[in-house]
Each structure stands twice: as C-alpha cells, then as structure tokens.
Design a protein around this motif. Structure first.
Motif, PDB file in Angstrom:
ATOM      1  N   PRO A  81       7.763   8.631  50.705  1.00 54.95           N
ATOM      2  CA  PRO A  81       9.101   8.788  51.282  1.00 54.95           C
ATOM      3  C   PRO A  81       9.745  10.119  50.949  1.00 54.95           C
ATOM      4  CG  PRO A  81       9.160   7.276  49.413  1.00 54.95           C
ATOM      5  CD  PRO A  81       7.710   7.541  49.716  1.00 54.95           C
ATOM      6  N   ALA A  82       9.387  10.702  49.807  1.00 58.06           N
ATOM      7  CA  ALA A  82       9.996  11.974  49.419  1.00 58.06           C
ATOM      8  C   ALA A  82       9.746  13.057  50.462  1.00 58.06           C
ATOM      9  CB  ALA A  82       9.464  12.414  48.057  1.00 58.06           C
ATOM     10  N   ALA A  83       8.650  12.933  51.212  1.00 50.45           N
ATOM     11  CA  ALA A  83       8.330  13.921  52.241  1.00 50.45           C
ATOM     12  C   ALA A  83       9.317  13.878  53.397  1.00 50.45           C
ATOM     13  CB  ALA A  83       6.915  13.689  52.760  1.00 50.45           C
ATOM     14  N   GLN A  84      10.034  12.754  53.562  1.00 46.36           N
ATOM     15  CA  GLN A  84      10.969  12.613  54.668  1.00 46.36           C
ATOM     16  C   GLN A  84      12.419  12.872  54.266  1.00 46.36           C
ATOM     17  OE1 GLN A  84       8.798   8.764  56.266  1.00 46.36           O
ATOM     18  NE2 GLN A  84      10.267   9.450  57.785  1.00 46.36           N
ATOM     19  N   THR A  89      21.553  13.951  49.739  1.00 48.83           N
ATOM     20  CA  THR A  89      21.900  12.543  49.600  1.00 48.83           C
ATOM     21  C   THR A  89      21.330  11.724  50.766  1.00 48.83           C
ATOM     22  OG1 THR A  89      23.966  12.661  50.872  1.00 48.83           O
ATOM     23  CG2 THR A  89      24.077  13.212  48.514  1.00 48.83           C
ATOM     24  N   PRO A  90      21.177  10.401  50.574  1.00 49.78           N
ATOM     25  CA  PRO A  90      20.724   9.541  51.668  1.00 49.78           C
ATOM     26  C   PRO A  90      21.623   9.615  52.900  1.00 49.78           C
ATOM     27  CG  PRO A  90      20.470   8.393  49.594  1.00 49.78           C
ATOM     28  CD  PRO A  90      21.207   9.666  49.285  1.00 49.78           C
ATOM     29  N   LEU A  91      22.933   9.644  52.693  1.00 49.20           N
ATOM     30  CA  LEU A  91      23.842   9.714  53.829  1.00 49.20           C
ATOM     31  C   LEU A  91      23.575  10.957  54.666  1.00 49.20           C
ATOM     32  CD1 LEU A  91      26.274   8.712  55.431  1.00 49.20           C
ATOM     33  CD2 LEU A  91      27.763   9.850  53.761  1.00 49.20           C
ATOM     34  N   GLU A  92      23.369  12.082  54.019  1.00 46.97           N
ATOM     35  CA  GLU A  92      23.118  13.325  54.750  1.00 46.97           C
ATOM     36  C   GLU A  92      21.769  13.285  55.460  1.00 46.97           C
ATOM     37  OE1 GLU A  92      25.026  16.978  52.431  1.00 46.97           O
ATOM     38  OE2 GLU A  92      24.157  15.511  51.032  1.00 46.97           O
ATOM     39  N   ASP A  93      20.775  12.629  54.870  1.00 51.97           N
ATOM     40  CA  ASP A  93      19.481  12.517  55.533  1.00 51.97           C
ATOM     41  C   ASP A  93      19.578  11.685  56.807  1.00 51.97           C
ATOM     42  OD1 ASP A  93      17.102  13.851  54.523  1.00 51.97           O
ATOM     43  OD2 ASP A  93      17.487  12.837  52.625  1.00 51.97           O
ATOM     44  N   ALA A 117      24.281   0.366  55.595  1.00 52.23           N
ATOM     45  CA  ALA A 117      24.827  -0.956  55.291  1.00 52.23           C
ATOM     46  C   ALA A 117      23.928  -2.057  55.851  1.00 52.23           C
ATOM     47  CB  ALA A 117      26.234  -1.077  55.863  1.00 52.23           C
ATOM     48  N   GLU A 118      23.406  -1.831  57.043  1.00 57.96           N
ATOM     49  CA  GLU A 118      22.535  -2.826  57.679  1.00 57.96           C
ATOM     50  C   GLU A 118      21.286  -3.083  56.840  1.00 57.96           C
ATOM     51  OE1 GLU A 118      20.952  -3.712  62.211  1.00 57.96           O
ATOM     52  OE2 GLU A 118      21.269  -1.643  61.576  1.00 57.96           O
ATOM     53  N   LEU A 119      20.811  -2.053  56.148  1.00 62.02           N
ATOM     54  CA  LEU A 119      19.636  -2.193  55.301  1.00 62.02           C
ATOM     55  C   LEU A 119      19.996  -2.567  53.865  1.00 62.02           C
ATOM     56  CD1 LEU A 119      17.390   0.785  56.492  1.00 62.02           C
ATOM     57  CD2 LEU A 119      17.267  -1.614  57.155  1.00 62.02           C
ATOM     58  N   GLY A 120      21.286  -2.759  53.612  1.00 62.27           N
ATOM     59  CA  GLY A 120      21.705  -3.188  52.288  1.00 62.27           C
ATOM     60  C   GLY A 120      21.676  -2.103  51.230  1.00 62.27           C
ATOM     61  N   ILE A 121      21.762  -0.847  51.655  1.00 63.13           N
ATOM     62  CA  ILE A 121      21.691   0.256  50.689  1.00 63.13           C
ATOM     63  C   ILE A 121      22.869   1.217  50.849  1.00 63.13           C
ATOM     64  CG2 ILE A 121      19.202   0.196  50.290  1.00 63.13           C
ATOM     65  CD1 ILE A 121      18.907   2.390  52.414  1.00 63.13           C
ATOM     66  N   ALA A 122      24.006   0.685  51.300  1.00 60.68           N
ATOM     67  CA  ALA A 122      25.198   1.527  51.451  1.00 60.68           C
ATOM     68  C   ALA A 122      25.628   2.126  50.113  1.00 60.68           C
ATOM     69  CB  ALA A 122      26.339   0.715  52.061  1.00 60.68           C
ATOM     70  N   ASP A 123      25.322   1.424  49.022  1.00 64.39           N
ATOM     71  CA  ASP A 123      25.714   1.926  47.699  1.00 64.39           C
ATOM     72  C   ASP A 123      24.947   3.182  47.299  1.00 64.39           C
ATOM     73  OD1 ASP A 123      23.477   0.064  47.640  1.00 64.39           O
ATOM     74  OD2 ASP A 123      23.504   0.304  45.463  1.00 64.39           O
ATOM     75  N   LEU A 124      23.871   3.501  48.029  1.00 63.19           N
ATOM     76  CA  LEU A 124      23.077   4.690  47.718  1.00 63.19           C
ATOM     77  C   LEU A 124      23.545   5.919  48.496  1.00 63.19           C
ATOM     78  CD1 LEU A 124      19.453   3.181  47.811  1.00 63.19           C
ATOM     79  CD2 LEU A 124      21.004   3.369  45.856  1.00 63.19           C
ATOM     80  N   ALA A 125      24.508   5.755  49.372  1.00 62.25           N
ATOM     81  CA  ALA A 125      24.868   6.807  50.334  1.00 62.25           C
ATOM     82  C   ALA A 125      25.107   8.162  49.702  1.00 62.25           C
ATOM     83  CB  ALA A 125      26.098   6.376  51.141  1.00 62.25           C
ATOM     84  N   VAL A 140      15.477   4.409  52.238  1.00 67.51           N
ATOM     85  CA  VAL A 140      16.242   5.489  52.871  1.00 67.51           C
ATOM     86  C   VAL A 140      15.419   6.141  53.981  1.00 67.51           C
ATOM     87  CG1 VAL A 140      17.357   7.726  52.531  1.00 67.51           C
ATOM     88  CG2 VAL A 140      17.633   5.925  50.811  1.00 67.51           C
ATOM     89  N   ALA A 141      14.129   6.359  53.718  1.00 72.53           N
ATOM     90  CA  ALA A 141      13.258   6.915  54.761  1.00 72.53           C
ATOM     91  C   ALA A 141      13.242   5.998  55.979  1.00 72.53           C
ATOM     92  CB  ALA A 141      11.845   7.106  54.208  1.00 72.53           C
ATOM     93  N   LEU A 142      13.199   4.686  55.735  1.00 75.60           N
ATOM     94  CA  LEU A 142      13.255   3.721  56.839  1.00 75.60           C
ATOM     95  C   LEU A 142      14.577   3.854  57.588  1.00 75.60           C
ATOM     96  CD1 LEU A 142      11.950   1.261  58.263  1.00 75.60           C
ATOM     97  CD2 LEU A 142      13.079  -0.188  56.571  1.00 75.60           C
ATOM     98  N   ALA A 143      15.664   4.045  56.854  1.00 72.08           N
ATOM     99  CA  ALA A 143      16.981   4.190  57.490  1.00 72.08           C
ATOM    100  C   ALA A 143      17.038   5.411  58.397  1.00 72.08           C
ATOM    101  CB  ALA A 143      18.069   4.276  56.423  1.00 72.08           C
ATOM    102  N   THR A 144      16.415   6.515  57.974  1.00 70.84           N
ATOM    103  CA  THR A 144      16.460   7.739  58.790  1.00 70.84           C
ATOM    104  C   THR A 144      15.759   7.544  60.134  1.00 70.84           C
ATOM    105  OG1 THR A 144      14.404   8.697  57.890  1.00 70.84           O
ATOM    106  CG2 THR A 144      16.462   9.175  56.713  1.00 70.84           C
ATOM    107  N   VAL A 145      14.835   6.599  60.174  1.00 67.18           N
ATOM    108  CA  VAL A 145      14.105   6.309  61.409  1.00 67.18           C
ATOM    109  C   VAL A 145      14.822   5.236  62.226  1.00 67.18           C
ATOM    110  CG1 VAL A 145      11.956   5.367  62.331  1.00 67.18           C
ATOM    111  CG2 VAL A 145      11.887   7.027  60.464  1.00 67.18           C
ATOM    112  N   LEU A 146      15.240   4.145  61.572  1.00 67.32           N
ATOM    113  CA  LEU A 146      15.841   3.030  62.290  1.00 67.32           C
ATOM    114  C   LEU A 146      17.205   3.366  62.873  1.00 67.32           C
ATOM    115  CD1 LEU A 146      14.933  -0.057  60.071  1.00 67.32           C
ATOM    116  CD2 LEU A 146      13.931   0.641  62.246  1.00 67.32           C
TER     117      LEU A 146
END
Length: 228
Positions: A81-84, A89-93, A117-125, A140-146
C-alpha cells in the motif's frame, strides 16, 4: 471481460499467453506460484500492461485504444500500500484521487471524508500516512480507489502484508463494497481461503491459465501441482 489471442512478451521471454478467456462473474480469484503471471493478468485487465499480441477488453472497452477511459471505471490496489500513498495524510491521498473528477476543492474534501467514513477509517484522515500500520495503509489505499466508484476492482495480493485481523477486516470491507455498489472484484492471492470465496478461480502458472472454474476444484488442482 475478454482475452483473445493474448501474448505478453518481455525481452526474449513470454510473461503470459491467453488464447481465449471470458470472465463474467462478479467475484473472481487468481492463484498460482510466484512469477507465474498473476499480476500480469490483472494489469492487462485495466491496461497497466498492454498485450504484445491480441486484444483485451474490460467493461466493453479496449484496454489499449480506450485505456484512459477504462481506468476511470476500474481500480487497482497493489500488494504494497505504501506505493499508492504519496501525500502526507490519508485525506490528501483520497482527495488526490478525486482531483480530475471533482473540481471544487470543498466538494472534493467532503467526498474524500465520506469515503474514509464509509470504510470506518475517518479517524485516520489527518494522520501521517507514514505512521500508519500496514493494515491501516491498505485500507487507505483501498479508499483512494473506491472513492472513484469503480465498476471493477483489481486486488493484487492485498492481504500479503497484513496480520489475520487486518486481513479479515480488509476482506470484509471489500465484500461490503461489492454488495453496496455492485463492484466486480478480481483478486490475485496466495490465500487459498480467500480464493475459495470467489465464484470462479483461475490457476495461472508458467505464463498460462492452466486451470479455471469452480474454486475448490481449481484449488485442489493447485495443491496437487504444488506437492508434485
């Protein structure tokens, strides 16, 4: 999605050959030894790799002639995932993934936060992406795609770096997205339990699809080949 007379060559060698293959199921798994051609097959599906010969089409689009359009409706999650994750921050990605499709910055931020939020990781934003665990980075990598709402999701060894708990969480989230958004998933994996949950399994070895069909039968064939 269809493969017709496909060959992928690199230097003097052949990475993959698929004379004829149609994939219509919603959930497909791809298994086989390292270096057998699994990743190449996935990368053919959305045009990250172009066939040296033959034709591949996904969602009715030619992967070479319509590659840019195709990648707007397919998403690819890599094993590392680091490659993506290229932003601080996750929010910026996630916002970066939306930059072309959502021009307004405030709207883009709202959409990114909604996906997290949909993936349950809003606290990582606002966390540093470099400080996240491998499991958190993979989510987070999944979030950038979904966030782009792809119709086809390609997962290349998505649980390789994850412990059992994070692998289970990742898989559960993917299954939830499949149902909610009717996403087709194709997963290359060494996790045979994960592979068995598919509707159809491909066994790729030596640059060829050597078996395909009902998951348990194909997995059994793989076990026989692996044990000699």
């Amino acid at each position: 999605m269809t493969f017709r007379n496909v060959r992928v060559l690199a230097g003097q060698g052949q990475l993959l050959e698929i004379p004829h293959l149609d994939l219509t199921e919603q959930r497909i798994s791809v298994i086989g030894p390292n270096g057998g051609g699994k990743s190449t097959l996935l990368q053919l599906v959305n045009g990250l790799v172009e066939p040296t010969e033959g034709r591949v089409s996904t969602e009715g689009l030619d992967t070479v002639e319509q590659g840019r359009q195709l990648r707007q409706c397919t998403g690819f999650v890599f094993s590392n995932p680091a490659a993506q994750l290229v932003m601080p921050t996750p929010l910026e990605d996630v916002e970066l993934s939306l930059r072309r499709s959502v021009r307004d910055s405030a709207q883009r931020r709202r959409a990114a936060l909604q996906t997290l939020a949909e993936l349950g990781i809003a606290d990582l934003a606002e966390r540093s992406s470099q400080e996240l665990s491998s499991g958190q980075q993979q989510l987070v990598a999944l979030a950038t795609v979904l966030t782009l709402r792809p119709r086809t999701l390609l997962l290349d060894e998505p649980t390789t770096l994850l412990d059992l708990a994070n692998a289970a969480r990742f898989t559960q989230l993917v299954r939830s997205m499949e149902r909610k958004h009717r996403i087709r998933t194709i997963t290359a994996t060494h996790d045979l339990e994960l592979a068995a949950a598919a509707e159809r399994t491909l066994l790729v070895a030596g640059g060829k699809v050597v078996a395909e069909g009902e998951p348990q039968e194909v997995i059994a064939a793989y076990r026989r080949c692996s044990t000699g």
